[in-house]
Motif scaffolding. Structure first.
Motif, PDB file in Angstrom:
ATOM      1  N   SER A   1       1.560  14.169 -10.553  1.00  0.00           N
ATOM      2  CA  SER A   1       1.861  15.547 -10.225  1.00  0.00           C
ATOM      3  C   SER A   1       2.492  15.746  -8.857  1.00  0.00           C
ATOM      4  O   SER A   1       2.686  16.875  -8.452  1.00  0.00           O
ATOM      5  CB  SER A   1       0.620  16.417 -10.331  1.00  0.00           C
ATOM      6  OG  SER A   1      -0.549  15.723 -10.182  1.00  0.00           O
ATOM      7  N   VAL A   2       2.826  14.679  -8.149  1.00  0.00           N
ATOM      8  CA  VAL A   2       3.446  14.816  -6.828  1.00  0.00           C
ATOM      9  C   VAL A   2       4.505  13.737  -6.657  1.00  0.00           C
ATOM     10  O   VAL A   2       4.286  12.588  -7.000  1.00  0.00           O
ATOM     11  CB  VAL A   2       2.398  14.668  -5.696  1.00  0.00           C
ATOM     12  CG1 VAL A   2       3.066  14.794  -4.335  1.00  0.00           C
ATOM     13  CG2 VAL A   2       1.282  15.666  -5.837  1.00  0.00           C
TER      14      VAL A   2
ATOM     15  N   ARG B   1       0.812  -1.212   0.000  1.00  0.00           N
ATOM     16  CA  ARG B   1       0.000   0.000   0.000  1.00  0.00           C
ATOM     17  C   ARG B   1       0.850   1.269   0.000  1.00  0.00           C
ATOM     18  O   ARG B   1       0.532   2.242  -0.664  1.00  0.00           O
ATOM     19  CB  ARG B   1      -0.918  -0.018   1.209  1.00  0.00           C
ATOM     20  CG  ARG B   1      -1.881   1.116   1.234  1.00  0.00           C
ATOM     21  CD  ARG B   1      -2.850   0.942   2.360  1.00  0.00           C
ATOM     22  NE  ARG B   1      -3.517   2.205   2.582  1.00  0.00           N
ATOM     23  CZ  ARG B   1      -4.173   2.513   3.649  1.00  0.00           C
ATOM     24  NH1 ARG B   1      -4.288   1.641   4.611  1.00  0.00           N
ATOM     25  NH2 ARG B   1      -4.738   3.676   3.781  1.00  0.00           N
ATOM     26  N   SER B   2       1.980   1.267   0.714  1.00  0.00           N
ATOM     27  CA  SER B   2       2.790   2.473   0.793  1.00  0.00           C
ATOM     28  C   SER B   2       3.402   2.843  -0.551  1.00  0.00           C
ATOM     29  O   SER B   2       3.738   3.989  -0.777  1.00  0.00           O
ATOM     30  CB  SER B   2       3.889   2.321   1.842  1.00  0.00           C
ATOM     31  OG  SER B   2       4.803   1.320   1.445  1.00  0.00           O
ATOM     32  N   ARG B   3       3.549   1.900  -1.452  1.00  0.00           N
ATOM     33  CA  ARG B   3       4.097   2.212  -2.771  1.00  0.00           C
ATOM     34  C   ARG B   3       3.236   3.207  -3.522  1.00  0.00           C
ATOM     35  O   ARG B   3       3.739   4.024  -4.260  1.00  0.00           O
ATOM     36  CB  ARG B   3       4.222   0.946  -3.614  1.00  0.00           C
ATOM     37  CG  ARG B   3       5.407   0.132  -3.265  1.00  0.00           C
ATOM     38  CD  ARG B   3       5.591  -0.938  -4.300  1.00  0.00           C
ATOM     39  NE  ARG B   3       6.519  -1.908  -3.774  1.00  0.00           N
ATOM     40  CZ  ARG B   3       6.652  -3.124  -4.217  1.00  0.00           C
ATOM     41  NH1 ARG B   3       5.904  -3.535  -5.217  1.00  0.00           N
ATOM     42  NH2 ARG B   3       7.522  -3.942  -3.695  1.00  0.00           N
ATOM     43  N   ALA B   4       1.950   3.149  -3.318  1.00  0.00           N
ATOM     44  CA  ALA B   4       1.044   4.041  -4.033  1.00  0.00           C
ATOM     45  C   ALA B   4       1.259   5.495  -3.638  1.00  0.00           C
ATOM     46  O   ALA B   4       0.945   6.390  -4.398  1.00  0.00           O
ATOM     47  CB  ALA B   4      -0.400   3.641  -3.766  1.00  0.00           C
ATOM     48  N   LEU B   5       1.835   5.740  -2.469  1.00  0.00           N
ATOM     49  CA  LEU B   5       2.015   7.102  -2.007  1.00  0.00           C
ATOM     50  C   LEU B   5       3.325   7.725  -2.471  1.00  0.00           C
ATOM     51  O   LEU B   5       3.552   8.895  -2.276  1.00  0.00           O
ATOM     52  CB  LEU B   5       1.958   7.138  -0.480  1.00  0.00           C
ATOM     53  CG  LEU B   5       0.666   6.627   0.127  1.00  0.00           C
ATOM     54  CD1 LEU B   5       0.780   6.614   1.646  1.00  0.00           C
ATOM     55  CD2 LEU B   5      -0.492   7.480  -0.304  1.00  0.00           C
TER      56      LEU B   5
ATOM     57  N   GLY C   1       9.571   8.882  -2.460  1.00  0.00           N
ATOM     58  CA  GLY C   1       9.955   8.898  -3.868  1.00  0.00           C
ATOM     59  C   GLY C   1      11.243   9.683  -4.090  1.00  0.00           C
ATOM     60  O   GLY C   1      12.076   9.299  -4.916  1.00  0.00           O
ATOM     61  N   VAL C   2      11.414  10.788  -3.357  1.00  0.00           N
ATOM     62  CA  VAL C   2      12.657  11.575  -3.447  1.00  0.00           C
ATOM     63  C   VAL C   2      13.831  10.737  -2.941  1.00  0.00           C
ATOM     64  O   VAL C   2      14.910  10.743  -3.537  1.00  0.00           O
ATOM     65  CB  VAL C   2      12.521  12.893  -2.653  1.00  0.00           C
ATOM     66  CG1 VAL C   2      13.860  13.573  -2.478  1.00  0.00           C
ATOM     67  CG2 VAL C   2      11.550  13.818  -3.347  1.00  0.00           C
ATOM     68  N   GLU C   3      13.615  10.016  -1.854  1.00  0.00           N
ATOM     69  CA  GLU C   3      14.677   9.158  -1.308  1.00  0.00           C
ATOM     70  C   GLU C   3      15.102   8.112  -2.331  1.00  0.00           C
ATOM     71  O   GLU C   3      16.298   7.866  -2.517  1.00  0.00           O
ATOM     72  CB  GLU C   3      14.199   8.498  -0.018  1.00  0.00           C
ATOM     73  CG  GLU C   3      13.984   9.501   1.105  1.00  0.00           C
ATOM     74  CD  GLU C   3      13.060   9.005   2.191  1.00  0.00           C
ATOM     75  OE1 GLU C   3      12.732   7.795   2.229  1.00  0.00           O
ATOM     76  OE2 GLU C   3      12.635   9.840   3.019  1.00  0.00           O
ATOM     77  N   GLU C   4      14.142   7.508  -3.005  1.00  0.00           N
ATOM     78  CA  GLU C   4      14.474   6.509  -4.020  1.00  0.00           C
ATOM     79  C   GLU C   4      15.116   7.163  -5.245  1.00  0.00           C
ATOM     80  O   GLU C   4      16.041   6.615  -5.824  1.00  0.00           O
ATOM     81  CB  GLU C   4      13.222   5.740  -4.444  1.00  0.00           C
ATOM     82  CG  GLU C   4      12.758   4.777  -3.399  1.00  0.00           C
ATOM     83  CD  GLU C   4      11.584   3.940  -3.861  1.00  0.00           C
ATOM     84  OE1 GLU C   4      11.202   4.024  -5.040  1.00  0.00           O
ATOM     85  OE2 GLU C   4      11.048   3.196  -3.021  1.00  0.00           O
ATOM     86  N   ARG C   5      14.630   8.331  -5.617  1.00  0.00           N
ATOM     87  CA  ARG C   5      15.156   9.039  -6.786  1.00  0.00           C
ATOM     88  C   ARG C   5      16.645   9.343  -6.639  1.00  0.00           C
ATOM     89  O   ARG C   5      17.420   9.217  -7.581  1.00  0.00           O
ATOM     90  CB  ARG C   5      14.368  10.336  -6.967  1.00  0.00           C
ATOM     91  CG  ARG C   5      14.761  11.185  -8.142  1.00  0.00           C
ATOM     92  CD  ARG C   5      13.876  12.421  -8.185  1.00  0.00           C
ATOM     93  NE  ARG C   5      14.140  13.268  -9.307  1.00  0.00           N
ATOM     94  CZ  ARG C   5      13.212  13.789 -10.097  1.00  0.00           C
ATOM     95  NH1 ARG C   5      11.946  13.537  -9.871  1.00  0.00           N
ATOM     96  NH2 ARG C   5      13.538  14.564 -11.089  1.00  0.00           N
ATOM     97  N   TYR C   6      17.055   9.762  -5.440  1.00  0.00           N
ATOM     98  CA  TYR C   6      18.443  10.131  -5.199  1.00  0.00           C
ATOM     99  C   TYR C   6      19.245   9.059  -4.463  1.00  0.00           C
ATOM    100  O   TYR C   6      20.432   9.263  -4.211  1.00  0.00           O
ATOM    101  CB  TYR C   6      18.501  11.450  -4.430  1.00  0.00           C
ATOM    102  CG  TYR C   6      17.871  12.591  -5.188  1.00  0.00           C
ATOM    103  CD1 TYR C   6      18.370  13.005  -6.419  1.00  0.00           C
ATOM    104  CD2 TYR C   6      16.760  13.254  -4.693  1.00  0.00           C
ATOM    105  CE1 TYR C   6      17.783  14.043  -7.125  1.00  0.00           C
ATOM    106  CE2 TYR C   6      16.160  14.295  -5.387  1.00  0.00           C
ATOM    107  CZ  TYR C   6      16.686  14.680  -6.604  1.00  0.00           C
ATOM    108  OH  TYR C   6      16.103  15.698  -7.293  1.00  0.00           O
TER     109      TYR C   6
END
Length: 75
Positions: free
Chosen positions: A23-24, A14-18, A29-34
């Motif tokens: 548009s957000v 469930r947390s993956r959806a967040l 997601g920022v942690e995974e991106r960097y």
């Protein structure tokens, strides 16, 4: 619960959806991106390495993808 299963929500993931959206970009997601940890993201935010969060949805805050892209191109 049964209601979540009936709606097709996989409770385990469930947390993956967040993390992502059209548009957000949420903090995870920022942690995974960097490739950084939550404490590092927090330090980067406080030091100004990340732009201020510009999206607030129901008390959750995140970034627009174009905000992060602009910060990346300016760095």
């Amino acid at each position: 619960s049964f209601q979540q299963l009936a709606r097709g929500i996989n409770v385990k993931h469930r947390s993956r959806a967040l993390k992502y959206g059209t548009s957000v970009i949420w903090p995870r997601g920022v942690e995974e991106r960097y490739g950084i940890s939550p404490p590092t993201r927090w330090r980067w935010e406080k030091a100004g390495r990340l732009p201020p969060r510009d999206v607030n949805v129901g008390g959750k805050t995140g970034w627009r993808p174009e905000t992060l892209a602009a910060a990346e191109s300016a760095a």
